[in-house]
Design a protein around this motif. Structure first.
Motif, PDB file in Angstrom:
ATOM      1  N   LYS A 252       0.778  -1.335  -0.187  1.00  0.00           N
ATOM      2  CA  LYS A 252      -0.168  -0.165  -0.011  1.00  0.00           C
ATOM      3  C   LYS A 252       1.023   1.344  -0.088  1.00  0.00           C
ATOM      4  CE  LYS A 252      -3.745   1.984   2.488  1.00  0.00           C
ATOM      5  NZ  LYS A 252      -4.859   1.890   3.652  1.00  0.00           N
ATOM      6  N   ILE A 253       1.829   1.029   0.844  1.00  0.00           N
ATOM      7  CA  ILE A 253       2.870   2.438   1.025  1.00  0.00           C
ATOM      8  C   ILE A 253       3.499   2.553  -0.432  1.00  0.00           C
ATOM      9  CG2 ILE A 253       5.056   3.216   1.917  1.00  0.00           C
ATOM     10  CD1 ILE A 253       4.250   1.789   4.328  1.00  0.00           C
ATOM     11  N   LEU A 254       4.035   1.527  -1.068  1.00  0.00           N
ATOM     12  CA  LEU A 254       4.651   1.626  -2.243  1.00  0.00           C
ATOM     13  C   LEU A 254       3.682   2.254  -3.569  1.00  0.00           C
ATOM     14  CD1 LEU A 254       6.682  -1.710  -2.151  1.00  0.00           C
ATOM     15  CD2 LEU A 254       7.645   0.740  -1.780  1.00  0.00           C
ATOM     16  N   HIS A 255       2.677   1.393  -3.464  1.00  0.00           N
ATOM     17  CA  HIS A 255       1.661   1.833  -4.544  1.00  0.00           C
ATOM     18  C   HIS A 255       1.141   3.322  -4.435  1.00  0.00           C
ATOM     19  CE1 HIS A 255       0.974  -2.426  -6.216  1.00  0.00           C
ATOM     20  NE2 HIS A 255       2.258  -2.076  -6.025  1.00  0.00           N
ATOM     21  N   GLN A 256       0.881   3.643  -3.181  1.00  0.00           N
ATOM     22  CA  GLN A 256       0.385   5.141  -3.061  1.00  0.00           C
ATOM     23  C   GLN A 256       1.479   6.258  -3.571  1.00  0.00           C
ATOM     24  OE1 GLN A 256      -0.892   5.300   0.916  1.00  0.00           O
ATOM     25  NE2 GLN A 256      -3.110   4.720   0.542  1.00  0.00           N
ATOM     26  N   TYR A 257       2.581   5.760  -3.370  1.00  0.00           N
ATOM     27  CA  TYR A 257       3.656   6.716  -3.541  1.00  0.00           C
ATOM     28  C   TYR A 257       3.865   7.038  -5.073  1.00  0.00           C
ATOM     29  CZ  TYR A 257       8.330   8.840  -3.175  1.00  0.00           C
ATOM     30  OH  TYR A 257       9.271   9.875  -3.647  1.00  0.00           O
ATOM     31  N   THR A 258       4.094   5.858  -5.693  1.00  0.00           N
ATOM     32  CA  THR A 258       4.073   6.136  -7.303  1.00  0.00           C
ATOM     33  C   THR A 258       2.963   6.461  -7.921  1.00  0.00           C
ATOM     34  OG1 THR A 258       3.793   3.366  -7.319  1.00  0.00           O
ATOM     35  CG2 THR A 258       6.037   4.262  -7.344  1.00  0.00           C
ATOM     36  N   GLU A 259       1.747   6.236  -7.403  1.00  0.00           N
ATOM     37  CA  GLU A 259       0.441   6.486  -8.031  1.00  0.00           C
ATOM     38  C   GLU A 259       0.293   7.923  -7.843  1.00  0.00           C
ATOM     39  OE1 GLU A 259      -4.397   5.434  -8.120  1.00  0.00           O
ATOM     40  OE2 GLU A 259      -3.013   4.652  -6.431  1.00  0.00           O
ATOM     41  N   LYS A 260       0.603   8.647  -6.915  1.00  0.00           N
ATOM     42  CA  LYS A 260       0.581   9.859  -6.838  1.00  0.00           C
ATOM     43  C   LYS A 260       1.415  10.644  -7.641  1.00  0.00           C
ATOM     44  CE  LYS A 260       0.908  13.941  -3.323  1.00  0.00           C
ATOM     45  NZ  LYS A 260       1.711  14.682  -4.131  1.00  0.00           N
ATOM     46  N   THR A 304      -2.961   0.779 -15.611  1.00  0.00           N
ATOM     47  CA  THR A 304      -2.651  -0.111 -14.406  1.00  0.00           C
ATOM     48  C   THR A 304      -0.980  -0.705 -14.974  1.00  0.00           C
ATOM     49  OG1 THR A 304      -4.674  -0.937 -14.191  1.00  0.00           O
ATOM     50  CG2 THR A 304      -2.901  -2.398 -13.724  1.00  0.00           C
ATOM     51  N   ASP A 305      -0.998  -0.858 -16.496  1.00  0.00           N
ATOM     52  CA  ASP A 305       0.165  -1.271 -16.992  1.00  0.00           C
ATOM     53  C   ASP A 305       1.308  -0.288 -16.918  1.00  0.00           C
ATOM     54  OD1 ASP A 305      -0.800  -3.517 -18.010  1.00  0.00           O
ATOM     55  OD2 ASP A 305      -1.427  -2.478 -19.973  1.00  0.00           O
ATOM     56  N   LEU A 306       0.831   0.978 -16.937  1.00  0.00           N
ATOM     57  CA  LEU A 306       1.847   2.137 -16.664  1.00  0.00           C
ATOM     58  C   LEU A 306       2.389   2.051 -15.209  1.00  0.00           C
ATOM     59  CD1 LEU A 306       1.250   5.960 -17.971  1.00  0.00           C
ATOM     60  CD2 LEU A 306       2.117   5.368 -15.435  1.00  0.00           C
ATOM     61  N   GLN A 307       1.459   1.970 -14.360  1.00  0.00           N
ATOM     62  CA  GLN A 307       1.825   1.843 -12.792  1.00  0.00           C
ATOM     63  C   GLN A 307       2.857   0.569 -12.757  1.00  0.00           C
ATOM     64  OE1 GLN A 307      -1.026   2.677  -9.895  1.00  0.00           O
ATOM     65  NE2 GLN A 307       0.299   2.344  -8.146  1.00  0.00           N
ATOM     66  N   SER A 308       2.424  -0.418 -13.267  1.00  0.00           N
ATOM     67  CA  SER A 308       3.320  -1.625 -12.955  1.00  0.00           C
ATOM     68  C   SER A 308       4.764  -1.343 -13.504  1.00  0.00           C
ATOM     69  CB  SER A 308       2.644  -2.806 -13.780  1.00  0.00           C
ATOM     70  OG  SER A 308       1.352  -3.033 -13.388  1.00  0.00           O
ATOM     71  N   GLU A 309       4.831  -0.829 -14.619  1.00  0.00           N
ATOM     72  CA  GLU A 309       6.021  -0.633 -15.280  1.00  0.00           C
ATOM     73  C   GLU A 309       6.982   0.483 -14.327  1.00  0.00           C
ATOM     74  OE1 GLU A 309       7.405  -2.710 -16.999  1.00  0.00           O
ATOM     75  OE2 GLU A 309       5.823  -3.373 -18.246  1.00  0.00           O
ATOM     76  N   VAL A 310       6.480   1.515 -13.932  1.00  0.00           N
ATOM     77  CA  VAL A 310       7.030   2.437 -12.987  1.00  0.00           C
ATOM     78  C   VAL A 310       7.377   1.555 -11.679  1.00  0.00           C
ATOM     79  CG1 VAL A 310       6.716   4.531 -11.619  1.00  0.00           C
ATOM     80  CG2 VAL A 310       6.058   4.487 -13.818  1.00  0.00           C
ATOM     81  N   ASN A 311       6.525   0.936 -11.015  1.00  0.00           N
ATOM     82  CA  ASN A 311       6.763   0.054 -10.016  1.00  0.00           C
ATOM     83  C   ASN A 311       8.118  -0.819 -10.012  1.00  0.00           C
ATOM     84  OD1 ASN A 311       5.026   1.433  -8.477  1.00  0.00           O
ATOM     85  ND2 ASN A 311       3.482  -0.017  -8.811  1.00  0.00           N
ATOM     86  N   THR A 312       8.022  -1.366 -11.354  1.00  0.00           N
ATOM     87  CA  THR A 312       8.989  -2.502 -11.645  1.00  0.00           C
ATOM     88  C   THR A 312      10.640  -1.837 -11.624  1.00  0.00           C
ATOM     89  OG1 THR A 312       7.538  -3.843 -12.818  1.00  0.00           O
ATOM     90  CG2 THR A 312       9.946  -4.172 -13.209  1.00  0.00           C
ATOM     91  N   PHE A 313      10.670  -0.616 -12.278  1.00  0.00           N
ATOM     92  CA  PHE A 313      11.767  -0.047 -12.564  1.00  0.00           C
ATOM     93  C   PHE A 313      12.304   0.683 -11.201  1.00  0.00           C
ATOM     94  CE2 PHE A 313      13.339  -0.703 -16.812  1.00  0.00           C
ATOM     95  CZ  PHE A 313      12.252  -1.113 -17.456  1.00  0.00           C
ATOM     96  N   MET A 314      11.478   1.235 -10.632  1.00  0.00           N
ATOM     97  CA  MET A 314      11.684   1.842  -9.211  1.00  0.00           C
ATOM     98  C   MET A 314      12.231   0.941  -8.174  1.00  0.00           C
ATOM     99  SD  MET A 314      11.570   5.033  -9.255  1.00  0.00           S
ATOM    100  CE  MET A 314      11.981   5.289  -7.681  1.00  0.00           C
ATOM    101  N   LEU A 315      11.555  -0.332  -8.023  1.00  0.00           N
ATOM    102  CA  LEU A 315      11.852  -1.258  -6.923  1.00  0.00           C
ATOM    103  C   LEU A 315      13.106  -2.117  -7.277  1.00  0.00           C
ATOM    104  CD1 LEU A 315       8.432  -2.189  -5.928  1.00  0.00           C
ATOM    105  CD2 LEU A 315      10.069  -0.790  -4.757  1.00  0.00           C
ATOM    106  N   ALA A 316      12.929  -2.589  -8.648  1.00  0.00           N
ATOM    107  CA  ALA A 316      14.032  -3.497  -9.127  1.00  0.00           C
ATOM    108  C   ALA A 316      15.178  -2.771  -9.243  1.00  0.00           C
ATOM    109  CB  ALA A 316      13.524  -4.438 -10.404  1.00  0.00           C
ATOM    110  N   GLY A 317      15.230  -1.691  -9.848  1.00  0.00           N
ATOM    111  CA  GLY A 317      16.402  -0.755 -10.090  1.00  0.00           C
ATOM    112  C   GLY A 317      17.209  -0.395  -8.701  1.00  0.00           C
ATOM    113  N   GLN A 318      16.351   0.152  -7.813  1.00  0.00           N
ATOM    114  CA  GLN A 318      17.043   0.737  -6.826  1.00  0.00           C
ATOM    115  C   GLN A 318      17.814  -0.354  -6.076  1.00  0.00           C
ATOM    116  OE1 GLN A 318      14.372   2.083  -3.622  1.00  0.00           O
ATOM    117  NE2 GLN A 318      15.806   2.624  -2.192  1.00  0.00           N
ATOM    118  N   ASP A 319      17.232  -1.686  -5.564  1.00  0.00           N
ATOM    119  CA  ASP A 319      17.612  -2.570  -5.078  1.00  0.00           C
ATOM    120  C   ASP A 319      18.997  -3.143  -5.728  1.00  0.00           C
ATOM    121  OD1 ASP A 319      16.105  -2.752  -3.026  1.00  0.00           O
ATOM    122  OD2 ASP A 319      14.751  -4.370  -3.369  1.00  0.00           O
TER     123      ASP A 319
END
Length: 507
Positions: A252-260, A304-319
């Motif tokens: 919920k924290i992760l999705h709310q952040y990128t969605e905003k 939904t596709d758009l948010q999924s790709e942003v989440n993927t690059f933010m989370l996978a890229g950072q780690d």
């Protein structure tokens, strides 16, 4: 004479329901038993470590002991089956010929790991299959062409220099021990926020984004432990477990952040278009690329596709980038002769490092060899997995049937003594042109290979070069012998207790 309870009208449905459930349970038990026997038969050609009848090898790899995996790689050539509970098995491979046969196919991602990732990442490049994956990959590839990547060099340098400014304040003129992983994690987040979302967050100098960083770390940890706890493979059990509840909070924290951020950008673009006051930014970020792809393919690329790709690059890229830079710095700290040689090369190219350009990155040949050797010793993504859609026959003639989950252990491949002489030794000369040409092309796979290789590998190499070049120009690093680095293999490699280094400001 009183009738028995079975003869009573109210009891008969209960009795029939009980018999029905008992029969279903018996059928399921028979089905599971036959599945286990079939797996034992199919895996008979491949020797395996001793296994517990109920837990399998769960405790063997769940504890995260990379030394144990290295021991198994040396003992079992090419591959071994790893049981997770009595009815599920992951087939580990770490041989280059096996890897080539495996990666040349188009098998779907493992339903276990990638199903567990979907709540965090959504259905993006990491988890999509077939035509949908191909479509997303095609639409997003323009975001990683050289012209786009060139513009990120200055952005990356600014974020790295912000971190180095913090280190100078912490250290002063003294040799100071610093836990660098936390600083590097915030620095890589800063870079991604700018390159992906054009967000100036000041996350390195303020604690505003601590919650986001902690949420990514904790979510990754929960998913990894779920993978090796076969009872938590059942959604209904995991959902009502304490870890399941906690994961929902983190998601919920992760999705709310990128969605905003996405919605704010859409409003900005809408207002710019409406009032004709388009602001020209210095560079095109990843969100620009995705929004452009959405505008051209509205029916096939949803919000939904758009948010999924942003989440993927933010989370996978950072780690992955936080780990890659940290392990490189640690390896150079352990090997001061290679650290000094890199520093001399970088000084010869950059001078005082007041600026850094795309063309200069290509001149760092020895530094690049050190980067690759660090990626060999500590690949940020230690394994990838697929579920076989059809049987596979390996070059040695041994086969696996469809339905088996195959795990390519990149860590095992990179530490395989049959490929690498003295695999634990940091030796950048392994990646000289001459030595690289003599080695199997599937011996070194930090970014995977084949049609589903890492789309961001050029971005990653640029960030590694920029970060290490600017760090070595301003600091000498050495290890803290009281706190050696211990790896924690989750979905990506993490430090179990941080990364502690002596930092000394250079004159």
């Amino acid at each position: 004479m009183e009738p028995s309870w079975l003869e009573m009208r109210w009891a008969r449905p209960l009795y029939l329901a009980f018999v029905f459930c008992l029969a279903l349970g018996l059928l399921q038990a028979i089905k599971l038993y036959l599945r286990r026997q079939r797996l034992l038969r199919d895996l008979c050609p491949f020797p395996a470590p001793p296994t517990h009848w109920f837990y399998g090898h769960q405790k063997l790899l769940q504890d995260g002991e990379m030394e144990k995996l290295e021991e198994l790689v040396g003992k079992y050539p090419c591959a071994f089956p790893c049981w997770v509970g009595p009815f599920q098995v992951f087939f580990y491979i770490y041989d280059p010929d096996y890897a080539k046969a495996f990666l040349s196919r188009t098998d779907p991602k493992s339903k276990y790991l990638y199903k567990f990732l979907i709540p965090c990442l959504g259905k993006g490049l990491v988890s999509l299959e077939g035509p949908r994956w191909f479509q997303h990959r095609h639409l997003l590839t323009p975001g990683f062409n050289f012209n786009i990547l060139k513009s990120y060099v200055e952005v990356m340098a600014h974020s790295v220099n912000t971190m180095l400014g913090k280190w100078e304040k912490i250290c002063g003129p003294q040799d100071t021990i610093v836990e660098v992983f936390e600083h590097i994690t915030l620095m890589t987040l800063d870079i991604l926020m700018k390159c992906v979302l054009s967000q100036e967050t000041n996350c390195q100098t303020s604690s505003t984004h601590d919650l986001y960083v902690k949420a990514t770390f904790e979510a990754s940890k929960i998913i990894f432990h779920r993978l090796y706890n076969f009872l938590h493979h059942l959604d209904i059990i995991f959902k009502f477990s304490p870890q399941g509840h906690r994961l929902q909070e983190m998601v919920k924290i992760l999705h709310q952040y990128t969605e905003k951020i996405i919605q704010d950008r859409k409003k900005l673009l809408k207002n710019e278009k409406k009032y004709g006051n388009t602001q020209k930014r210095k560079y095109q970020d990843f969100l620009d690329i995705i929004l452009s792809a959405q505008a051209e393919n509205d029916n096939n690329f949803s919000d939904t596709d758009l948010q999924s790709e942003v989440n993927t690059f933010m989370l996978a890229g950072q780690d992955t980038m936080a780990g890659g830079i940290s392990w490189l710095l640690y390896h150079l700290a352990l090997n001061p002769e290679h650290q000094e040689r890199c520093r001399e090369e970088i000084r010869g190219i950059l001078g005082d490092g007041s600026s850094i350009t795309w063309d200069q990155l290509g001149e760092m040949s020895y530094t690049t060899m050190c980067i690759k050797e660090s990626l060999r010793l500590a690949p940020p993504v230690p394994s990838i997995s697929r579920e076989l859609s059809k049987p596979i026959t390996f070059p040695d003639g041994r086969s696996l049937p469809a339905g088996i989950t195959v795990v390519l252990s990149i860590w095992g491949l990179h530490h395989n003594p049959a490929i690498w002489e003295n695999p634990k030794v940091f030796d950048p000369s392994r990646f000289s042109q001459e030595n690289s040409d003599q080695r199997h092309p599937h011996s070194f796979l930090p970014f995977s290979a084949g049609p589903r290789n890492c789309i961001g590998q050029q971005f990653a190499m640029i960030e590694l070069k920029v970060a290490i070049a600017l760090i070595l120009l301003r600091f000498k690093v050495s290890p803290d012998p009281t706190r050696p680095l211990v790896f924690l293999p989750q979905i990506v490699l993490k430090p179990k207790n941080g990364v502690y280094l002596h930092l000394k400001k250079l004159p």
